[in-house]
Structures are given as C-alpha cells and as structure tokens.
Design an enzyme around this catalytic site. Structure first.
Site, PDB file in Angstrom:
ATOM      1  N   GLU A 424       0.815  -1.213   0.000  1.00 12.80           N
ATOM      2  CA  GLU A 424       0.000   0.000   0.000  1.00 12.80           C
ATOM      3  C   GLU A 424       0.850   1.265   0.000  1.00 12.80           C
ATOM      4  O   GLU A 424       0.550   2.236  -0.711  1.00 12.80           O
ATOM      5  CB  GLU A 424      -0.936   0.005   1.210  1.00 12.80           C
ATOM      6  CG  GLU A 424      -2.106  -0.960   1.126  1.00 12.80           C
ATOM      7  CD  GLU A 424      -1.750  -2.399   1.482  1.00 12.80           C
ATOM      8  OE1 GLU A 424      -2.617  -3.284   1.366  1.00 12.80           O
ATOM      9  OE2 GLU A 424      -0.578  -2.628   1.870  1.00 12.80           O
ATOM     10  N   HIS A 491     -10.906  -5.892   9.380  1.00 14.94           N
ATOM     11  CA  HIS A 491     -11.620  -5.641   8.132  1.00 14.94           C
ATOM     12  C   HIS A 491     -12.916  -4.864   8.352  1.00 14.94           C
ATOM     13  O   HIS A 491     -13.760  -4.816   7.473  1.00 14.94           O
ATOM     14  CB  HIS A 491     -11.960  -6.960   7.423  1.00 14.94           C
ATOM     15  CG  HIS A 491     -10.777  -7.754   6.988  1.00 14.94           C
ATOM     16  ND1 HIS A 491     -10.011  -8.491   7.850  1.00 14.94           N
ATOM     17  CD2 HIS A 491     -10.220  -7.921   5.761  1.00 14.94           C
ATOM     18  CE1 HIS A 491      -9.043  -9.096   7.181  1.00 14.94           C
ATOM     19  NE2 HIS A 491      -9.142  -8.766   5.910  1.00 14.94           N
TER      20      HIS A 491
END
Length: 684
Positions: A424, A491
């Site tokens: 990322e 998540h």
C-alpha cells in the site's frame, strides 16, 4: 624509556604504512575517454560551485543566519555527475546532500538562499526548510524527512513517462541508511515488476547518522540487493566525477531505449556529521584521513593540472566568478524582508482552489446498489479523463474483491487498470508521482483498515504537498470500510477520523447510491487528495434510482433527508440508515442531516438546523472518543450555544476494537441507543 620510544615510533610507522596501502589501493584513476578540454572544465566548474556554496553556508550556520545544514562535502561528484548525465527535462529526486543537482540545473542561487532562510521568494513560502521542496520548472522533486517515500514517488513519475512513451528516465537518490526502510524494498519490487525506467542511486557514505553500514545491512554491497529484485546493478566510485558521469550517461541512454530499473551504488563518504549539530566524533580518525585524501574536487583538480587543462590562473578565475555570484545572490536574499502572512492566507494555502462547476444529470435513470453506483461512477470518470489511472490489489482480471472494477480491464487495458503488488505504501507514493507527472489516479484499498500500511505517504506526502510547494496530489483513495458484516478487528474499522484531523485531505462518506456516484466523480475531478469511504454493509443492501450518465455533486454540502421542528439528528454512512430506520418506526419530528462530506464539513447546514430545533443528536459508527461527533459537538457548543435547549447528545461505538462474533459486534455498535437518546432529548 628507549624501548617505549621505539615501540611508539613503530606504531606510527605501522599506522602510516596502513594508510599508504589504503590510499594506493583506493587511488582515483581518471579516464578522460572522449571528453574535450571544454567538457572537462565545465564539469570542474559544476563540481566546485556546490563546495564553495557549502563552505559559505557553514559560516552562515555558525552565525545563526540559516537554521540547519546537511553537508555534502566529499560527495559532490555524485550529484554533479549524475545530474549532468541526464536531460534537463527528466525528473530527478535528490536528497539532503545533493546541492550539486540544484546548482547543475541552474536554479538561481538567491532562490535557494531565500529557501534556506525561510523567505517568500524561496520555494515553499517559508512553510518548509532545506531541500524539502520541488520545482516543476527545474524537474526536481525534493524529499520529506521520511526519506523512503521518495523512491516510490519516482516509480509513479516513471510510470507516467512509460504511459506517455517519451523515452525518459527518472532518477532518485537514497542514502545507505534509507535502504533499511520498507519503502526501499517495496519501491524496487514495484519498479522491477512494472519494468519502470528508474535509476535508483544509493549514496553509500558509510553511516546512517552514527550507525555504520555494517549495522545497517549484512550483504557486502548495497548493489547486491538488486539481484533479489531481478534488476541489474552497478558499483561506481562516487568520488570520481568522470566515472560517475560517463557510467550514468551510458546507463541512462540504455534505459531510455530499453525501459527497466537499475540499482546504482556509489561508494563515497560523509566527511561531516549527519547534520552539523551532530558532528562526526563517532568516525575513526584514520578513516576520515583516508577519505580526505580521496576528496573528489582536489583529486580532479590535480588531474586537470597534470593534463595541462587547468592552470592556476584559470582556477582562481573560476573560483572568483563563483564567489562573486554567491555573494551577489546572498545580498539579494538577505535584502528580502522576513516573511509574514495571515491566518486566512495560510489556511487558503492548504488546498488547491478548485473552480467547481456542477454537472447536472439527464432524466434517464436505472436502479442500482451502492456498489453498482460506485462502479458506474468510476467507469464514467475513466471515460471523461483519459489521464486517469486505477490501481489496486486484484482489481484487473479479478475485478477487485468487491467487483467494483469488474470488466474494466477489457474496456480500458492494463495501462490504466493496474494490478499492484501487496504494498500500500509504495502504490500511494506512486500515485503521488503520477500526479506530479500530470496524471489522475484512483487507488483501491481492499479494506480501509489496510491504509495503516500506507499511512505515512497519505499524511506526510499527499496532505502537505500543496501547502509546502503548490503541487497538487490529484489522487482518490477508495476505502471500503465498516462493521455489520462480521469481519472482525482488521476488516471492519470505520477510520475516517484518522484523516479528518489532517489538514490537506478531503474526506467523503456517502450513504446512498445517487450520492456515491456523483461524489466519486467530483472527488476524481478535484485535484486535492480525497479519501472516499464506502461502507461494505451498504454495498449490496441499499438500492436507489441513479442517473445513467456522468454527473457531479459538490463536496462540503450536507443533505437534509427530513425536516422537523423538535430535534436535529446528524449522521453519515451506515449511521444514516440506523437513524432512518428508527424514524420510520417512531415518526418523531426531526431534521435528519446526512453529512456526506466530512472534510470539508457543511457547518452552515448544521448551524441552521440547530438554531431552529435547539436540540442535537449526533450518531456515528466509529468509537466515540476523538471522533467526528466530538468535533461537531464542540463546534455547535461554540457557535450555537444560546440556541440550545438541551445538552448535545452523541452516540458511537464502545471503546474496544471491533469484535467478530455477531452478538459482540451488535454490542459494540450501540445503534439500539438511538431511540433512547431521542426520547431523552424530546422530553428535556
């Protein structure tokens, strides 16, 4: 006593013989190849100039006329040799000790001096120091203090060059210390996988501040790391100006024809401290003596004299001209007034001003889920902006984990729909590099939780870019987020408050398909960095009629979903639907405000409603402490206090990480508290 003297003299002779051997084995040998006398003198002038500037700066530093200095004495041949081997229209990303790059690109010295003094005519309006700036005019992109991201930014610029097919290389610098950072490894891996035309130039100067290279990495040479990434690498004597210039010239010409990354290690030494305040007492004295004898300027000067190219008279003339230029430009910089500004001016400098023209939709609509609206909005934006690149993990053939980009690869091709390695940080940095090179980008984070792996470039590169040197970060980060789907602590976070705190970022959080499509299009049009939150629990549960064509919705405008007289309820994201569910069940009289955009925040709509109803409930999914509700509550208290008829109430999740089990997740969310708080306020 006699034997002590003999022993002492023996130690001196041994020490000198070791130094002599090291000098003999490390002698700088110049090969002039096909260089003309004029070219050799030109390189000499460019080599001497940063040294003379730096000697002056060290005096000014001691006088308190500049605040900090990172010395490049002993390393000038690298910056000068590399920069002069490149075309002036090719981007170069230097570090603190690369003054020779700035002087080789002929930046007016008074602008550099003004920059170091924090003056208005510098490159950052006094907002940043040192070489922490960029210049599109001179194709130089400076670093931030977190040095690793520079490498990923170079990847983005190089990707832009590939897409433009302009046969240009991008050159980025790193020190040996920064090669220990994860950004270094991510950047080299991405460059290798994508065959990006990047020259990764590592100045191995022996120390990362006071930590020697032997404690930074285990391999013999930094160049050895290239093997692991499947890229070629070279070792160059960084104190030999002709070797640096000729070898980099050869490599750059090859890379322009055959795009690929190359790792180049320059062996050199830092003769002074990491910065002047730290000193260099940790360096063994004999090492300093050895490298002093390898001084790149003195050795090259002696070579030119032996070749009868540089006379004493010419040397004096060259140095006098440079010193005169330095003094004249210092006079200009010192004559400039100290910088001043206003609160309004500084705040206005955080974001690039966008002249927004709302694009209204036509009458043709179709029913769509939230996920469909986002997909359609991205698709329409790709049609409108041919310089828009979409990047993310598994977004190409697979279509993304939520299938937002399904079918995009076939329609737009691999150049524009790019699968990325799992990194990322480096991809967000590359997005910034793309923006520098004139591209827009949308980066999909598989889950908003994963932004933690790329937090640094978001907070320190994207957010501060325009404020520091007027460079927009034309990037949208798509952030699938939220609870309600039993996905557990990694998540399910709704982490918008991490970013609303950071000036320079815009934060969008739609609750309905119509808003999602229009706001995404606006976010992509906007040249400022935008974090676009998409609630996973709403992806396939909320339906709405949306226009089929391209349209935009202004950022910073809340939506009044219902009008009432007794209460103002403020929410966003999934919390909006919680509120609407309770309203349908109990039919109380309330203004219900969907914020839609959290930064900028529509305080006008909030204040107008509060002044009418006198009572406020703020509902968020995020944990309560330090969240958006807290700031909205404070703003209302400060600006509407005399209109309030009851305490401001807030609802947020309990102060724990998000659990997995459904019953625990329900306990965490606290949405069943809404009607209780509504009734308390209505009865107050």
């Amino acid at each position: 006593m006699f034997y002590d003297k003999v022993f002492f003299l023996g130690k001196i002779l041994l020490h000198l013989s070791i130094i002599y051997f090291m000098i003999a084995s490390n002698k700088i040998i110049y090969d002039r190849n096909n260089y003309s006398d004029k070219e050799l003198i030109s390189l000499y002038k460019k080599l001497v100039k940063p040294r003379l500037i730096e000697e002056k700066m060290l005096i000014l530093l001691r006088q308190g006329k500049i605040s900090k200095w990172f010395s490049g004495i002993g390393q000038e041949a690298i910056a000068v040799g590399v920069c002069n081997a490149l075309s002036t229209d090719e981007y170069i990303l230097p570090m603190h000790r690369n003054l020779g790059i700035f002087t080789s690109r002929n930046i007016p010295l008074h602008k550099l001096f003004a920059q170091w003094q924090g003056k208005k005519s510098g490159f950052t309006n006094g907002r940043d120091r040192s070489f922490h700036f960029g210049s599109q005019e001179f194709k130089i992109i400076g670093m931030i203090s977190h040095l690793g991201p520079q490498l990923g930014v170079a990847n983005g610029i190089a990707l832009g060059n590939l897409l433009k097919n302009n046969n240009q290389v991008t050159t980025v610098f790193s020190g040996d210390g920064a090669t220990s950072e994860g950004d270094f490894h991510e950047a080299l891996n991405v460059a290798a996988v994508w065959n990006l035309p990047v020259l990764f130039c590592v100045e191995n100067n022996g120390y990362g501040l006071s930590t020697p290279s032997s404690e930074q990495f285990k391999c013999k040479n930094i160049a050895d790391k290239g093997v692991g990434y499947g890229m070629e690498s070279y070792i160059i004597d960084g104190n030999n100006i002709l070797e640096v210039h000729s070898k980099v010239l050869e490599i750059a010409q090859s890379v322009r024809v055959n795009p690929r990354p190359v790792l180049i290690e320059f062996k050199t030494f830092r003769m002074r401290g990491h910065e002047e305040a730290s000193g260099n007492k940790y360096v063994p004295h004999n090492i300093l003596e050895l490298w002093a004898l390898k001084d790149p300027i003195e050795n090259y000067q002696n070579f030119l004299r032996k070749e009868n190219i540089l006379s004493e008279e010419l040397e004096v003339l060259i140095k006098e001209e440079i010193v005169h230029e330095i003094n004249e430009h210092l006079r200009i910089a010192f004559a400039e007034e100290e910088i001043s500004s206003t609160t309004e001016n500084e705040i206005a400098g955080v974001y690039k001003h966008i002249h927004f023209i709302e694009k209204k939709p036509n009458q043709n609509t179709t029913e769509a889920r939230l996920v469909d609206a986002i997909s359609n909005g991205l698709d329409k934006s790709l049609e409108v902006f041919d310089n828009l690149i979409v990047m993310g993990q598994d977004i190409a053939e697979y279509g993304g984990v939520f299938k937002v980009t399904e079918g995009f690869l076939k329609k737009y091709g691999k150049d524009r729909i790019r699968n990325t390695p799992i990194c990322e940080s480096s991809i967000i940095e590359a997005a910034y590099g793309l923006s520098i090179n004139g591209f827009k980008s949308v980066v999909e984070l598989q889950f908003s939780d994963f932004i933690t792996s790329g937090f640094n470039p978001v907070i320190n590169l994207l957010a501060k870019s325009f404020y520091r040197w007027n460079q927009p970060a034309d990037i949208v980060l798509r952030m699938p987020c939220g609870a309600g789907v039993g996905a557990g602590p990694f998540h399910s976070q709704t982490n918008e408050a991490w970013f609303t705190k950071t000036p320079g970022l815009k934060v969008v959080y739609p609750a309905f398909p119509y808003d999602a499509k229009g706001l995404l299009a606006t976010s992509i049009e906007d040249e400022n960095p935008v974090l676009f939150f998409e609630h996973k629990a709403l992806y396939r549960s909320i339906y709405q009629e949306i226009p089929e064509d391209y349209y935009t919705i202004p950022l910073g405008k809340a939506k009044l979903l219902n009008e009432g007289m007794d209460l103002t309820i403020i929410a966003y994201g999934l919390a909006v639907h919680w509120v609407l569910d309770e309203f349908k069940k109990h039919q109380f009289s309330a203004d219900i405000i969907d914020l839609r955009t959290l930064q900028p925040l529509d305080v006008a709509t909030i204040y107008k409603s509060v002044k009418k109803t006198g009572k406020v409930l703020i509902v968020q999914e995020d944990t309560l402490f330090g969240g958006i509700a807290s700031d909205i509550s404070a703003l209302i208290s400060e600006n509407c206090f005399e209109y309030l008829d009851a305490p401001i109430k807030r609802i947020g999740s309990i102060e724990t990480p998000i659990p997995f089990a459904k019953n625990l997740e329900n306990l965490y969310l606290q949405n069943d508290m809404i009607i209780k708080e509504v009734n308390i306020l209505l009865k107050y």
